[in-house]
Design a protein around this motif. Structure first.
Motif, PDB file in Angstrom:
ATOM      1  N   ASP A 140      -2.867  -2.889  -2.579  1.00 47.24           N
ATOM      2  CA  ASP A 140      -3.757  -1.885  -2.846  1.00 47.24           C
ATOM      3  C   ASP A 140      -3.857  -1.838  -4.246  1.00 47.24           C
ATOM      4  O   ASP A 140      -2.964  -2.110  -5.093  1.00 47.24           O
ATOM      5  N   LEU A 141      -5.066  -1.094  -4.696  1.00 50.32           N
ATOM      6  CA  LEU A 141      -5.224  -0.976  -6.171  1.00 50.32           C
ATOM      7  C   LEU A 141      -4.514   0.488  -6.599  1.00 50.32           C
ATOM      8  O   LEU A 141      -3.691   0.255  -7.647  1.00 50.32           O
ATOM      9  N   GLU A 142      -4.613   1.327  -6.325  1.00 46.43           N
ATOM     10  CA  GLU A 142      -4.040   2.644  -6.532  1.00 46.43           C
ATOM     11  C   GLU A 142      -2.703   3.067  -5.883  1.00 46.43           C
ATOM     12  O   GLU A 142      -2.737   3.370  -4.858  1.00 46.43           O
ATOM     13  N   MET A 143      -1.590   2.795  -6.829  1.00 47.28           N
ATOM     14  CA  MET A 143      -0.138   3.059  -6.298  1.00 47.28           C
ATOM     15  C   MET A 143       0.700   3.906  -7.498  1.00 47.28           C
ATOM     16  O   MET A 143       0.311   3.629  -8.448  1.00 47.28           O
ATOM     17  N   PRO A 144       1.719   4.502  -7.014  1.00 44.01           N
ATOM     18  CA  PRO A 144       2.399   5.285  -7.913  1.00 44.01           C
ATOM     19  C   PRO A 144       3.477   4.117  -8.590  1.00 44.01           C
ATOM     20  O   PRO A 144       3.508   3.086  -8.032  1.00 44.01           O
ATOM     21  N   GLU A 149     -12.200  -1.491 -11.095  1.00 46.81           N
ATOM     22  CA  GLU A 149     -10.749  -2.185 -11.108  1.00 46.81           C
ATOM     23  C   GLU A 149     -10.754  -3.377 -10.221  1.00 46.81           C
ATOM     24  O   GLU A 149      -9.997  -4.331 -10.433  1.00 46.81           O
ATOM     25  N   ASN A 186       0.770   0.251 -10.557  1.00 41.02           N
ATOM     26  CA  ASN A 186      -0.500   0.079  -9.577  1.00 41.02           C
ATOM     27  C   ASN A 186      -0.888  -1.319  -9.479  1.00 41.02           C
ATOM     28  O   ASN A 186      -0.188  -2.246  -9.820  1.00 41.02           O
ATOM     29  N   GLY A 187      -1.815  -1.452  -8.614  1.00 41.07           N
ATOM     30  CA  GLY A 187      -2.125  -2.804  -7.965  1.00 41.07           C
ATOM     31  C   GLY A 187      -2.374  -3.865  -9.154  1.00 41.07           C
ATOM     32  O   GLY A 187      -2.150  -5.154  -9.147  1.00 41.07           O
ATOM     33  N   ASP A 210       0.763  -1.133   0.077  1.00 35.61           N
ATOM     34  CA  ASP A 210      -0.167   0.051   0.139  1.00 35.61           C
ATOM     35  C   ASP A 210       0.815   1.207  -0.099  1.00 35.61           C
ATOM     36  O   ASP A 210       1.831   1.261   0.679  1.00 35.61           O
ATOM     37  N   ASP A 211       0.598   2.239  -0.727  1.00 37.83           N
ATOM     38  CA  ASP A 211       1.495   3.581  -0.787  1.00 37.83           C
ATOM     39  C   ASP A 211       1.192   4.391   0.420  1.00 37.83           C
ATOM     40  O   ASP A 211       1.883   5.236   0.584  1.00 37.83           O
ATOM     41  N   THR A 259       4.961   0.313  -3.371  1.00 34.81           N
ATOM     42  CA  THR A 259       4.561   0.472  -4.898  1.00 34.81           C
ATOM     43  C   THR A 259       4.399  -1.042  -5.248  1.00 34.81           C
ATOM     44  O   THR A 259       4.793  -1.940  -4.643  1.00 34.81           O
ATOM     45  N   GLU A 318      -1.448  -3.868 -12.471  1.00 33.29           N
ATOM     46  CA  GLU A 318      -0.258  -4.236 -12.808  1.00 33.29           C
ATOM     47  C   GLU A 318       0.960  -4.999 -12.274  1.00 33.29           C
ATOM     48  O   GLU A 318       1.115  -6.016 -12.734  1.00 33.29           O
TER      49      GLU A 318
END
Length: 400
Positions: free
Chosen positions: A56-60, A92, A63-64, A10-11, A37, A66
């Motif tokens: 986590d789904l949303e990360m720099p 997502e 992302n989750g 998780d970011d 990440t 990928e």
């Protein structure tokens, strides 16, 4: 024995701390590493070889989604996604489940407490490490036509139930030396097939003699993808689906299934008329039942208390079919934890319904719900996932 090792990705440092604290409430698990990440997660995967991952789904950077795809390619490991409830987040999450994620939980929020999240997370991690180490059949894109296989042309007695372990709520995990580390199903191809531009018209929309009802839970989105995509455009029965999911996620599930299906897939609405050519997905947070008025059938939704810990509940849907013996009712229970649906399926079988299918263990992500249906004597037929659609095509009345 050493506890099972978890990689937390998780970011947000704050969220990593919350998830780590929740995990370590159970001595059967330990946090082996954290990552902020997707790229860091892939490095930690090779270094620490975790038994289960929270992602986590949303990360720099990566992302989750990928990262999930890379994990499935390089070292398949059970992944539990952490999702928000925004429209993008739910879409997502459904995509992640079809790409091979074991399950998902909602992040703690003003509407979902950390205690609720912790209970759900530990339950899903327990199921993940208890699940038998076997791949399921990958989800296939819609075929040009669906013909029942030779094996699926007649009703067969259920196969003997293997004696393998099936996870249930509250199970304790066997010591690591006594069980092999589970793998996860093969990933779904990342590219989605193009949605057919038009669906052929059905000659008797609104009039039907058969109806199909499907219940599923953990692993259900991928199983539903294959089942619904394999049904032909002229399938002459409506399909009612209960997938155990919280509110908002079922709409994204229906939209994604619709993009792969020759049938129209919708999240069911109160009072909606039930028609041929349509698949109705019960909305999260509501029970779905079949009702009749003036010779036509409609969707009835309710916020009655959860059954078997679920709302929507498969048992509630199946029980509503008991009132309509004039319909030829076809029931299917697929992958999922627990026993939801088995009791009402048995009642329908005792009433003489022609079809009661349980998904075979070899293609289930979790064999709990199908196993309960088999052991209770409810399931008349046991089939691997890839044969269920063809079997339904062979048994539903086509008014020839």
């Amino acid at each position: 024995m050493a506890p099972y090792r978890v990689l937390v990705v998780d970011d947000s440092a704050f969220m990593r701390k919350i998830i780590c604290d929740l995990i370590e409430q159970d001595k059967q698990f330990t946090v082996a590493a954290t990552a902020k990440t997707g790229a860091e997660a892939l490095l930690a995967l090779q270094q620490h070889k975790p038994d289960v991952i929270t992602m986590d789904l949303e990360m720099p950077e990566m992302n989750g989604l990928e990262a999930l795809q890379q994990i499935m390619k390089t070292r398949p490991t059970p992944v539990i996604m952490l999702s928000g409830i925004s429209e993008d987040g739910t879409r997502e999450t459904i995509k992640a489940l079809q790409l091979g994620a074991f399950d998902f939980i909602r992040k703690p929020s003003t509407t979902v407490s950390a205690q609720e999240v912790g209970h759900s997370l530990l339950e899903k991690m327990t199921a993940a490490v208890l699940t038998a180490s076997k791949p399921s059949s990958p989800v296939r894109p819609p075929a040009k036509s669906v013909e029942p296989s030779e094996r699926a042309r007649g009703v067969k007695p259920a196969r003997p139930v293997p004696a393998s372990r099936t996870p249930k709520q509250g199970d304790k995990i066997a010591p690591r030396g006594q069980q092999s580390r589970p793998s996860v199903p093969e990933p779904v191809p990342a590219k989605a097939p193009i949605k057919p531009p038009a669906r052929p018209a059905v000659s008797f929309v609104g009039e039907f003699s058969d109806i199909v009802a499907v219940g599923t839970s953990t692993g259900g989105p991928r199983a539903l993808h294959q089942l619904i995509a394999d049904l032909p455009a002229n399938f002459p029965a409506p399909v009612l689906v209960v997938q155990h999911m919280p509110p908002k996620f079922t709409r994204s599930l229906a939209q994604r299934l619709d993009s792969f299906s020759k049938l129209h897939v919708v999240e069911a609405e109160q009072g909606q008329q039930v028609k041929v050519g349509t698949v109705y997905v019960a909305p999260g947070g509501y029970h779905m039942q079949l009702s009749e008025r003036g010779g036509q059938f409609y969707i009835q939704l309710s916020e009655d208390p959860p059954r078997n810990g679920h709302r929507p509940s498969v048992d509630v849907l199946f029980e509503s079919l008991l009132a309509y013996p004039k319909l030829r009712r076809h029931t299917v229970i697929m992958t999922g934890m627990g026993s939801d649906g088995a009791k009402a399926m048995k009642q329908l079988v005792d009433q003489g319904i022609p079809t009661a299918v349980a998904e075979a263990e070899e293609t289930c992500v979790v064999f709990g719900m199908p196993r309960s249906a088999i052991e209770s004597g409810a399931a008349r037929t046991v089939l691997p996932l890839q044969e269920i659609a063809g079997f339904l095509v062979s048994v539903v009345d086509r008014r020839a």
